[in-house]
Write a protein that holds these residues in place. Structure first.
Motif, short mmCIF file in Angstrom:
data_model
loop_
_atom_site.label_atom_id
_atom_site.label_comp_id
_atom_site.label_asym_id
_atom_site.label_seq_id
_atom_site.Cartn_x
_atom_site.Cartn_y
_atom_site.Cartn_z
N CYS A 475 0.85 -1.19 0.00
CA CYS A 475 0.00 0.00 0.00
C CYS A 475 0.89 1.25 0.00
N LEU A 476 1.98 1.22 0.79
CA LEU A 476 2.91 2.36 0.80
C LEU A 476 3.54 2.55 -0.58
N HIS A 477 3.86 1.42 -1.22
CA HIS A 477 4.42 1.49 -2.59
C HIS A 477 3.46 2.26 -3.51
N CYS A 478 2.17 1.89 -3.42
CA CYS A 478 1.18 2.56 -4.29
C CYS A 478 1.09 4.05 -3.98
N ILE A 479 1.13 4.38 -2.69
CA ILE A 479 1.04 5.80 -2.31
C ILE A 479 2.23 6.55 -2.89
N ALA A 480 3.41 5.94 -2.82
CA ALA A 480 4.61 6.63 -3.30
C ALA A 480 4.58 6.80 -4.82
N LEU A 483 1.97 9.58 -5.43
CA LEU A 483 2.34 10.92 -4.96
C LEU A 483 3.84 10.94 -4.69
N PRO A 484 4.64 11.18 -5.72
CA PRO A 484 6.09 11.06 -5.55
C PRO A 484 6.65 11.94 -4.44
N SER A 485 5.92 13.00 -4.06
CA SER A 485 6.48 13.86 -3.02
C SER A 485 6.48 13.15 -1.66
N TYR A 486 5.73 12.04 -1.55
CA TYR A 486 5.71 11.31 -0.28
C TYR A 486 6.78 10.23 -0.23
N LEU A 487 7.43 9.97 -1.37
CA LEU A 487 8.34 8.83 -1.43
C LEU A 487 9.48 8.97 -0.42
N THR A 488 10.21 10.09 -0.50
CA THR A 488 11.36 10.23 0.41
C THR A 488 10.94 10.31 1.87
N PRO A 489 9.93 11.13 2.23
CA PRO A 489 9.53 11.14 3.65
C PRO A 489 9.13 9.76 4.16
N ALA A 516 11.67 -1.96 1.00
CA ALA A 516 11.85 -2.61 -0.30
C ALA A 516 10.76 -2.16 -1.27
N ALA A 517 9.52 -2.12 -0.78
CA ALA A 517 8.41 -1.72 -1.66
C ALA A 517 8.60 -0.28 -2.13
N LEU A 518 9.08 0.58 -1.22
CA LEU A 518 9.28 1.99 -1.60
C LEU A 518 10.41 2.12 -2.61
N LEU A 519 11.47 1.32 -2.43
CA LEU A 519 12.56 1.39 -3.41
C LEU A 519 12.07 0.91 -4.76
N GLY A 520 11.17 -0.07 -4.75
CA GLY A 520 10.60 -0.52 -6.02
C GLY A 520 9.79 0.57 -6.69
N ALA A 521 9.32 1.53 -5.90
CA ALA A 521 8.50 2.62 -6.48
C ALA A 521 9.37 3.67 -7.17
N VAL A 522 10.67 3.68 -6.85
CA VAL A 522 11.51 4.78 -7.37
C VAL A 522 11.50 4.80 -8.90
N LYS A 523 11.50 3.59 -9.52
CA LYS A 523 11.60 3.61 -10.98
C LYS A 523 10.33 4.15 -11.64
N HIS A 524 9.24 4.26 -10.85
CA HIS A 524 8.02 4.84 -11.42
C HIS A 524 7.95 6.34 -11.15
N SER A 766 9.29 -10.45 -4.22
CA SER A 766 8.72 -9.90 -5.46
C SER A 766 8.12 -8.51 -5.21
N ILE A 767 8.20 -8.03 -3.97
CA ILE A 767 7.49 -6.77 -3.68
C ILE A 767 8.14 -5.59 -4.38
N TYR A 768 9.44 -5.69 -4.68
CA TYR A 768 10.07 -4.53 -5.35
C TYR A 768 10.14 -4.74 -6.85
N GLU A 769 9.68 -5.90 -7.34
CA GLU A 769 9.89 -6.20 -8.75
C GLU A 769 8.85 -5.57 -9.67
#
Length: 2048
Positions: A475-480, A483-489, A516-524, A766-769
């Motif tokens: 769920c955090l991955h989806c939020i990030a 809303l990319p501004s929430y990724l780093t915080p 891990a899930a948040l790092l997987g979000a970085v490429k998006h 697979s959470i970051y894939e």
């Protein structure tokens, strides 16, 4: 066959029909019925009545001739239409006949079609005629129901459909039969045949419209019935029955009961709770009845079958969709809690086992996704998200309470915790999906502190269940992502919790998942995260791994967490990973033992727990390395691979030992060991096989053991085989494999009951894939399954790389293992073995390898043949594929023929369906992989066998497979197939007309065959021959049959066949019926049908968008009922319907097709239907503007004066009627905004009136249908404003882009009502308001960057002239400048450093653009305004002081210039080739950090050019002598001056002299420009090139840089060569002109340099003799110019290139020989003329750069080119103007001739000779015979005159030349053309006045007399018009000049000639009034001249007056009459002197 034309008649042509064969006859009859239907609808009633009797007889006789299914359907339709139009009296007879047929006792199969046809006819008649037939209703229904008792499945199917039609026709009148029909349909709803179930569902759906009892008293039993019907159902049944159930339940809630019914019995209204409970019972307990008591049912073990649960799931969705979005919005809370409760009951069957739980969760997620995610608008979704969040909080409290119980045992066993987990997983996943789809529009939701979304999600990360922790992380991955501004915080928060709570096992796993899930979000998230986070994560991971062994309670968790963090860190890519690689490799090395011996000791030492931890750690390490290999391919250098390898052998060793370890320590190690295997296999698949060569044998053995392991019970073919089968074959095999909207839940049925669906908890890694499509959660399969699929893939690779002997061994071993197993086990083993063998063949075929020796073929063949006879269809399919690949790999004709022969033999001998289907598909596959069939005899036998098989009507399966195989053969046989086309086509048509509709799969295969045939025929289908037209008619007929098929996939086939036909033979496809079919299916519930519709639409609109659109609207108007209830075509057209569909659609491919279709429609139609398209876009954008209130507040902060404008912009919404679009999603709105930009672009290529308001208004007045873009400007601005101020960042970007396009296109359009203003000016408040929010502090940098671009465009556009108004937008830029001055140390830690680079550069680029424009404007105003004709212009500029804009910029210039230079220095460093990497500064540049250099490069690339130009302009304005560059650096936190450029120590920096600083800056700008220009990439924009050239121009405008270039010859030459390349490679005239300007400046610089040297030499050697002066300039003393070393030579090359490209005739090679050519002169285009002129200017400058000798060597070329241009472009123009090229060449000539070199002593003689020959060339341009007169004499004469006047006398005074010149003048004086005469006079005047008598006298002697004669002639013939008047005036001037020059003794004669002529033109006072204006002017002119001459030569004048009294009286009269006007005239003598002269003449004669 006589062609189908005979079938086109009202009555059936029985004679023609009787002559046909069986198949053709059926075809003929069907064609006639099709035609009849159209004809009946179009004919008049009377015509039909005449023939009605015969027609009825014919139709009824057809009824008896056993018609096939499609024929009977059409037949029935026609009968009904006939009766509805004609008389109805015989209808009862017909009905009785049908009933008799049905009653008939004949049960033979041949009679069946007639019975069925009768049933169909009854249905059709009742449906069409309805109430007329009400009295026969009871008999008919009774009869049909009676017949049903004995009917077989086809009969039951047709009877159900017929009853549905009867009910439909009669409506409420059928009430008496309702119960009977209900009973009958109930039994059919659980029929054996799926088709009958579907038909019964349709019948009941019709029944519930009128039968109240179905949704009141019998509601429970209807529900139970439906649940029963779901058991063992197919996909179609689930769709139909769920539709029935959902609709009935929705009806139960909403319906109002009619009063009559209420009075008889009070029907209780059903509540929502009851309905939901009903559905819930089905979901939880299935169809086993409703035992209200909690009896055995609940304790029982019977699990709900999956198909019931999936069916109920679909019913939920139908139920909610029927009630609609608005209903859901009101009841979402109740609905949500019910759905979530389905998986939260602890005792429930739905979640008993993990497998059940996973499947139930899928169903719940699907319901939530399709209802809340699909039906609600964005605001309602935000509300729903809050509800979900509340549910999560509630569950968390329950869990916390349970967990706080002290007793450990009760805690974990607590049912509450177990029950809550499934519900939480569903809730969190849906919350994630919701926010993901809302994207940045969800910002208000997360900012709302009362909802506490983030807190609630983060709080459940500590939940005891691992699946909940994973769901929360996801769920955090989806939020990030949203809303990319929430990724780093978020990342920081999770890292901080992870560090703090290191001692809690839940926290360690939960927060590591989250990270891990948040790092997987970085490429998006393109803006990324700060680079430093990588270091923190790496350190933390190491810490976790090192501390794992300290605490056994945490060992496993910490190990897993550590490796998970490292593995997910790898997804950040090489830029981040390269910094941590060494440490990762070290950890990797340490995790495995060093040698096999260590492994042995390990085995003996450990216990079960340590092995668990060890395996977990090693599996994690393998996963991390796999992640590294797949995400950081760039880092895999040889060296790194060498460091990766050492642990591999050990890892494989451990693999071989696993079984013994398992035996020792038992079952706890079972899962870890499987996971370890799978990780190792996955890593090996990615690595090149060479890396583990030594271990291939060991690996292969392990794989073989895995594949044949005895403990695998489940045959999970559904996930293993699809990748190994061909896509097309899969559709044939299993409808479940097809893509549908329900794929998400249907998947579980596919996998079979014992297998779990994929779910995140099976593989946390697979959470970051996230490589899954769309926004769905990754769904890894359980390890036991995924290890098999990895093993299969790896087997393919390894088996291909082992030795051949070992390969043979392993295959035989596998064969044995199949033989030695029995029953179900055997199937499993066979499945695995075949999969791996296929995988091996696929790999070998892919890398063009070989199979090995002959003996390997045998076991291979045995394997495949065994599988071809397997009962599993999927396995047969994979085997057929393997069979074909085997032939492909062996690649030997004999072997292939052998395989084919085996197939033939098997097909002939075998009787069982399984074998025959297998081998028939094998035949088809064989040819698909061998690329066609070579021998026709072979083809014949194939086709013959498949024909036979496909007609086996006892087995539909056989038919399906055989036809599919046939379609493959048709596809691959190509042209060879032509012989078989006709028989195949008639076979297809025959089957289409006869196969029962219940066998949909046969029809699908038929469709595929037809498609293949159409492709084979291709463009031949356009032909006109009889044979072709017969084929074409058959194809169309086949399509028509398929279009009528009830199965959606067959309809999809029909559409794609028609699409093919339309491509090959567009004229023969009826567009209107095709479009109607497409519109009806636009919103079909079947995904594949929608895809076919859109693929077809996309093709149609490419050719004929307008027609398609019109057809759609017409159809929508014709149909009483709406075609597609979801898409409102009638109101918004097809385009609007597609937009609505785009908004609802979730399938990516479909969305892409919809967008393409809309784009094609827009391209071809938007200009014509402008208002319509703009309204569509506006509706989409405005429909969501419920945030208008917010924006209103924003804009009110403008100064008071603008309140009105802004408020009105935003409030006009409220009075609009309801929108056709309800709550469109942000993606749709973004698409609408993009459409607006496209529309503007389309208009640009259309009429110019789109961008001219005066013209547009006028055209609109003329014809109100005209429509122009400029009239919609207010709308465009408003739409851009709405988009730019939205919540969604993507939409803001699109809105700003739209605004930018609008500003650029409309900035220059004047406002007709307010001269001097432009139309955009009135919208400045809106523009300001749209931009302001983008500069708020929380705005992401990409939006701010875009807004900067708009700001600079707005300021630069010059729309706003008032500085005070501009200040608002300017202020925004100033604020951003302040913000970026903090530079890279600024505290913006939300995004990656390259994001701030992007923002800084965007700001600097915007300022650069503004500065460039300011300077340009200043230049414009500084030039004195020569023509102040446009008074509006000057009026407008009063307020805009010329330097106004500059003043605005000026205050910040100091800062800006430093920042600009710093940015350029960064750019220069970043563009250095990689070999200089070591010299770059370690900490990065001014605006980028060293680590993010690569990402930053892109941003520099997009902005350097304008910054370069601005910096150059600034340096120019300071003249390169600015004040100390370091002043003011104190305010900057870092020294950005280029002073620090590349200097190691700071102490060195202080010593630089200003001169060095300037030199550095000069080289910086020059270097960047040259580097860019000399290697122009294909993607270099025009803007960059132009800016670069302008920067060079600016540099060379100032003396200092010019002296630099002048003194450095090589630099100049290099620049010239670069410019030459630019001119050669870029066609754009503006770029070429700019390049030429730079060339001119370089030459000027060189000239200055030469002059300077000459001057200083003269000063130095003033006393010395002149002879000894050294020669300066090119060519020194020899005159030689060396190519490559010579500036002049380089310039000549460049100029020749330009000239020859414009005037190819100048190239002597091209024209054959130099010299005169008789081609016509030509006018060049405006651009061409400019280029030529510029080149000539440069040429004329060249001699000055040369030494005298050098000038001699270039002169011939220069003269040749200059005169060549003159000759080639001297075109006669009206009014005697000279073309611009001629003017330029004359100017250049003058420059050359007056060059000092012509006089210099060293070069004088040579020049004279050359100039003479040049003059001769010009004279030769005249044809000797004077016939060829296209050349303009004036131009040539002017050139001659220039020669006469500009050269030294000896050039032109030699007699031969002089004589020729004089002749030319004489000749032109005789020319009739008045313009030529005028010019000749003017030229002669200049020659006569030449001070050197040696030149002027010969001309005077030769020409004076003829001039006087001509003037006297005029005297006789009064001038009639202005030109003649001018000739006279010019002549007089020449005479006057002669008088002035003449010596005393001759003067009196001349005056005596002149005066009579003048006086003769005077008028007396009587005639002055009545004279024409010409005469009047002549009179004035003469009088004035007389007034001047009289006093000058008084003696001559007096004597003449005395001798001629008539002259005297005339003169006096004239003076008297003129007294008044003379007074007026005196003050403007200039005007009177040359009244006729216009400015062009002045301009053109100033060469002289």
């Amino acid at each position: 066959m006589q062609g189908m034309e005979l079938a086109h008649s009202l009555l059936l042509n029985e004679e023609a029909c009787s002559q046909l064969g069986e198949v053709q006859k059926a075809e003929f009859i069907f064609e006639w019925l099709r035609y009849l239907e159209k004809l009946l609808l179009a004919s008049s009633r009377s015509d039909i009545r005449e023939k009605q009797k015969t027609l009825v007889e014919q139709l009824l006789s057809l009824l008896n001739s056993s018609p096939g299914p499609p024929t009977r359907k059409l037949l029935a339709k026609n009968l009904a239409i006939l009766y509805s139009i004609g008389d109805t009296f015989s209808v009862y007879e017909t009905i009785n006949k049908c009933n008799d047929l049905i009653r008939s006792k004949d049960d033979s199969p041949s009679y069946l079609p007639t019975k069925l046809a009768a049933v169909v006819c009854l249905g059709s008649l009742y449906k069409k005629l309805g109430r007329i037939l009400v009295n026969t209703f009871t008999d008919t229904v009774g009869n049909i129901l009676k017949a049903m008792k004995s009917a077989e499945s086809q009969g039951r199917y047709e009877i159900m459909l017929s009853l549905q039609r009867i009910l439909n026709g009669l409506g409420a009148a059928a009430a008496s039969g309702h119960r009977d029909v209900y009973k009958a349909a109930r039994s059919c709803l659980t029929d054996r045949s799926m088709a009958v179930r579907c038909a019964a569902a349709k019948c009941l759906l019709e029944l519930q419209n009128e039968a109240v009892f179905m949704w009141s008293t019998d509601l429970d039993s209807v529900a139970t019935l439906c649940f029963k019907s779901f058991e063992g159902s197919s996909y179609d049944v689930r769709i139909s029955v769920s539709k029935l159930l959902g609709t009935v339940l929705a009806k139960a809630i909403t319906s109002e009961h009619p009063g009559a019914a209420a009075s008889r019995q009070s029907i209780r209204r059903v509540s929502l709770e009851e309905v939901l409970e009903l559905l819930g019972t089905g979901f939880l307990r299935g169809s086993s009845g409703f035992l209200r008591a909690s009896g055995d049912m609940l304790k029982g073990t019977s699990s709900v079958s999956r198909d019931v649960r999936v069916g109920v799931t679909q019913a939920y969705v139908v139920f909610v969709s029927t009630l609609g979005g608005a209903w859901l919005e009101r009841n979402s809370a109740a609905f949500l809690s019910h759905i979530l409760s389905l998986v939260s009951q602890s005792y429930s069957k739905a979640t008993q086992t993990q497998i059940d739980a996973v499947c139930s969760r899928r169903c719940v997620s699907f319901i939530l996704r399709t209802t809340i995610g699909g039906l609600l608008g964005e605001k309602a979704q935000i509300a729903a998200a809050k509800d979900i969040c509340q549910a999560v909080w509630k569950q968390k409290k329950v869990v916390d309470a349970a967990m706080s119980d002290g007793n450990m045992e009760t805690r974990l066993g607590s049912t509450d915790v177990a029950a809550s987990q499934n519900m939480l997983v569903c809730a969190l996943q849906e919350l994630g999906n919701l926010i993901h789809s809302l994207s940045t529009t969800a910002a208000p939701l997360l900012q709302d502190s009362s909802a506490g979304i983030l807190d609630s999600v983060i709080s459940v990360i500590l939940h005891p269940s691992i699946s909940v922790r994973l769901a929360a992380a996801w769920c955090l991955h989806c939020i990030a992502v949203a809303l990319p501004s929430y990724l780093t915080p978020l990342l920081d928060r999770c890292l901080e919790r992870l560090t703090v709570l290191k001692t809690s096992p839940e926290a360690v796993t939960g927060f590591s998942f989250a990270v891990a899930a948040l790092l997987g979000a970085v490429k998006h998230c393109p803006l990324g995260i700060p680079h430093g986070r990588g270091k923190i994560i790496m350190a933390l991971a190491e810490d976790l791994l090192c501390s794992a062994s300290q605490n056994s309670r945490l060992s496993a968790q910490r190990t897993q967490a550590g490796w998970l963090l490292i593995a997910s860190l790898m997804t950040l890519g090489p830029a981040v990973v390269s910094h941590h690689l060494a440490r990762v490799l070290l950890l990797w090395k340490c995790v495995f033992p060093v040698s096999p011996k260590d492994l042995e000791t390990e085995k003996s030492r450990g216990d079960s727990f340590t092995w668990q931890v060890t395996l977990e750690g090693r599996a994690g390490a393998l996963c991390a390395i796999k992640s590294f290999v797949s995400h950081c391919g760039d880092l895999l250098t040889e060296e790194v691979i060498q460091r990766l390898l050492p642990p591999l052998p050990c890892a494989v060793d451990l693999l071989t030992q696993l079984t013994s370890i398992l035996k020792t320590y038992g079952s706890p190690l079972k899962t870890p060991s499987v996971v370890y295997r799978q990780r190792l296999y996955e890593l090996l698949i990615l690595l090149p096989p060479e890396t583990y060569e030594g271990n291939l044998g060991a690996i292969l053995k392990e794989l073989a053991a895995d594949l044949t392991a005895p403990d695998i019970q489940v045959a999970a073919s559904a996930f293993l085989l699809p990748p190994l089968c061909h896509q097309d074959d899969l559709l044939l095999l299993s409808p479940l494999l097809q893509e549908t909207d329900h794929r998400f839940i249907e998947e579980q049925l596919l996998l079979g009951n014992g297998v779990a669906c994929g779910s995140l908890e099976y593989d946390p890694y697979s959470i970051y894939e996230n490589d899954v499509e769309g926004d769905s959660v990754p769904k890894p399969l359980p390890p036991t399954l995924s290890v098999i699929s990895s093993a299969v893939r790896l087997f393919g690779v390894v088996c291909a790389h082992v030795g051949e002997a070992q390969r043979l061994l392993i295959l035989e071993q596998l064969l044995d293992s199949i033989k030695h197993t029995k029953g179900a086990r055997q199937q499993v083993v066979q499945l695995h073995v075949i999969s791996s063998f296929s995988s091996f063949l696929k790999y070998v075929a892919g890398c063009r390898g070989s199979l090995g020796p002959e003996e390997i073929r045998r076991p291979g063949l045995m394997l495949v043949m065994g599988a071809l006879e397997s009962p599993s269809p999927l396995l047969r399919c994979a085997a057929a594929e393997a069979w074909a690949r085997l032939a492909q790999v062996v690649d030997d004709g004999a072997f292939t023929a052998g395989l084919a022969q085996v197939s033939f033999d098997k097909l002939k001998s075998a009787r069982d369906v399984v074998t025959r289907t297998g081998y028939s598909l094998a035949l088809g596959s064989l040819y698909r992989y061998l690329g066609g069939i070579s021998s026709s005899q072979h083809l014949n036998s194939c086709v013959a066998i498949l024909y036979t098989l496909s007609q086996d009507s006892t087995s539909p399966d056989m038919q399906t497979w055989a036809l599919h195989s046939l379609s493959l053969i048709i596809d691959s046989a190509g042209p060879l197939y032509h012989v078989h086309v006709e028989p195949t086509l008639s076979l297809i048509i025959m089957l289409l007309l006869n196969v029962p509709p219940t066998h949909a799969e046969v029809h699908q295969s038929l469709g595929r065959c037809l498609n293949a045939l159409i492709t084979t025929l291709g463009p031949e289908l356009q032909g006109n021959s009889t044979s072709v037209s017969i084929l074409r008619t058959s194809c169309l007929l086949g399509c028509a049959v398929m279009q009528d098929n009830p199965d959606c996939l067959v309809q999809a086939q029909a559409i794609s066949c028609l699409q093919q036909l339309h491509m090959f033979a567009p004229r023969h496809v009826n567009l209107s019926s095709l479009v109607s079919c497409l519109c009806v299916n636009l919103c079909s519930p079947y995904l594949l049908l929608r895809r076919a519709v859109l693929a077809c639409l996309r093709q149609l609109v490419q050719r004929e968008a307008a027609e398609v659109s019109e057809h759609a609207v017409l159809l929508a108007k014709e149909y009483r009922v709406e075609l597609t209830p979801d898409a409102n075509i009638r109101e918004v057209g097809l385009e609007g319907a597609l937009l609505t569909l785009l908004d609802k659609e979730t399938d990516q491919r479909l969305c892409r097709d919809i967008k393409e279709t809309l784009n094609h429609m827009l391209t071809s139609m938007a200009v014509g239907k402008l208002s319509f398209w703009l309204k569509l876009c506006k509706d989409v954008l405005a429909a969501s503007a419920d945030f208008a209130a917010i924006t209103c507040v924003d804009t009110m902060q403008e100064e008071e004066g603008d309140k009105g404008d802004d408020a009105s912009v935003l409030t006009t919404r409220n009075d609009e009627k309801s929108h056709p679009f309800t709550n469109p999603r942000w993606t749709t709105r973004v698409f609408a905004a993009e459409c607006i930009c496209r529309i503007i672009n389309q208009c640009e290529n259309a009429d110019s009136a789109h961008f001219d308001i005066a013209l547009a208004q006028e055209m609109k007045k003329r014809d109100s249908r005209n429509d122009f873009l400029v009239l919609h400007l207010a709308d465009l601005i408003r739409m851009a404003f709405m988009a730019a101020t939205d919540h969604s960042d993507q939409l803001r970007l699109s809105g700003l882009e739209t605004l930018l396009v609008v500003i650029r296109r409309f900035a220059t359009i004047p406002e007709p009502e307010f001269p001097g203003h432009v139309i955009l000016e009135q919208y400045q408040a809106n523009v300001g308001a749209a931009l302001r929010p983008a500069f708020a502090s929380e705005t992401p940098p990409d939006v701010t960057a875009k807004a900067c671009q708009v700001c600079s465009a707005w300021i630069a556009s010059g729309v706003v002239s008032d500085l005070n108004d501009l200040r608002r937008v300017h202020q925004l830029l100033v604020s951003s400048l302040t913000k970026i001055q903090a530079g890279k140390e600024a505290p913006s830690h939300l995004y990656n450093e390259s994001a701030s680079t992007m923002e800084i550069l965007a700001v600097l680029k915007a300022w650069a653009e503004v500065y460039i424009i300011a300077i340009e404007r200043q230049k414009k105003y500084k030039q004195p305004l020569k023509t102040t004709t446009c008074s509006e212009e000057s009026g407008r500029n009063e307020s805009f002081s010329s330097d106004g804009l500059l003043e605005l910029v000026h205050t910040d210039l100091g800062t800006l210039s430093r920042l600009w230079l710093a940015a350029l220095q960064d750019f220069a460093l970043l563009t250095l080739p990689s070999e200089f990497a070591s010299q770059l500064p370690v900490e990065g540049g001014a605006f980028y950090t060293a680590e993010t250099g690569e990402n930053a490069k892109l941003h520099y690339y997009s902005s350097w050019a304008l910054i370069l130009q601005a910096a150059a302009l600034w340096l120019t304005s300071t003249g390169f002598v600015a004040a100390d560059p370091d002043e003011g650096t104190a305010n900057l936190s870092r020294p950005v001056t280029p002073t620090s450029m590349c200097q190691g120590s700071s102490s060195g920096a202080a010593v630089k002299s200003p001169e060095d600083v300037y030199t550095d800056r000069f080289h910086l700008i020059l270097g960047i420009s040259v580097e860019f220009l000399c290697s122009l990439r294909s993607d270099a924009t025009m803007e960059s090139i132009t800016a670069c050239l302008h920067a060079l121009q600016a540099l060379l405008d100032v003396p200092w840089p010019r002296s630099k270039i002048g003194s450095d010859q090589d630099l100049g030459i290099e620049l010239l060569n670069v410019l030459h390349r630019v001119i050669l490679t870029r066609e754009s005239p503006s770029i070429q002109l700019a390049s030429l300007e730079v060339v001119r400046q370089i030459i000027c610089a060189a000239q200055e340099h030469v002059k300077e040297k000459r001057r200083s030499a003269e000063v130095d050697d003033g006393a010395a003799e002149k002879e000894t002066l050294p020669e300066f300039g090119e060519g020194k003393d020899t005159g030689g110019l060396v190519p490559g070393k010579s500036l002049v030579f380089a310039t000549l090359e460049l100029c020749v290139c330009i000239l020859v490209r414009q005037l190819p005739e100048l190239n002597p090679k091209l024209t054959g020989s130099p010299g005169v050519k008789a081609a016509k002169p030509q006018m060049l285009s405006e651009d061409g003329s400019r280029l030529v002129s510029a080149a000539l200017v440069i040429l004329s400058e060249l001699p000055a750069v040369c030494s005298p000798e050098g000038s001699i060597s270039v002169l011939p070329t220069i003269l040749y080119l200059t005169i060549g241009v003159l000759r080639e472009t001297a075109v006669k123009l009206p009014g005697g103007q000279l073309s611009s090229t001629v003017a330029a060449s004359l100017q250049a000539l003058k420059g050359i001739l007056s060059s000092p070199m012509a006089r210099a002593e060293k070069s004088h003689t040579a020049w004279t000779a050359l100039l003479r020959s040049a003059l001769t060339t010009i004279l030769d341009c005249w044809d000797p015979d004077g016939t060829h007169q296209e050349l303009d004499e004036v131009s040539l004469l002017t050139a001659v005159t220039i020669f006469i006047l500009s050269t030294s006398p000896e050039v032109t005074t030699i007699p031969c030349l002089q004589k020729r010149c004089i002749e030319k003048f004489k000749a032109t004086l005789e020319v009739k053309d008045p313009i030529v005469q005028i010019k000749t006079y003017q030229l002669l005047l200049s020659i006569f006045q030449y001070p050197n008598p040696a030149i002027s006298y010969p001309y005077i002697y030769s020409l004076a007399s003829s001039i006087v004669e001509k003037l006297q002639e005029i005297d006789k013939r009064k001038p009639e018009d202005a030109t003649e008047l001018q000739i006279f005036q010019e002549g007089i001037k020449v005479l006057e000049a002669l008088v002035a020059i003449a010596e005393e003794q001759h003067r009196s004669q001349l005056v005596a000639c002149l005066l009579p002529i003048l006086i003769s033109f005077l008028l007396d006072e009587n005639t002055v009034g009545s004279a024409t204006s010409v005469m009047r002017n002549l009179h004035d002119f003469a009088l004035q001249n007389l007034m001047q001459i009289g006093p000058q030569y008084s003696s001559v004048f007096k004597s003449l007056m005395a001798s001629s009294p008539s002259l005297k009286t005339r003169l006096e009269a004239a003076i008297k009459g003129n007294q008044e006007s003379v007074k007026v005239k005196i003050p403007t003598p200039e005007r009177a002197r040359n009244p006729g002269k216009n400015s062009s003449i002045q301009l053109k004669t100033n060469f002289l």
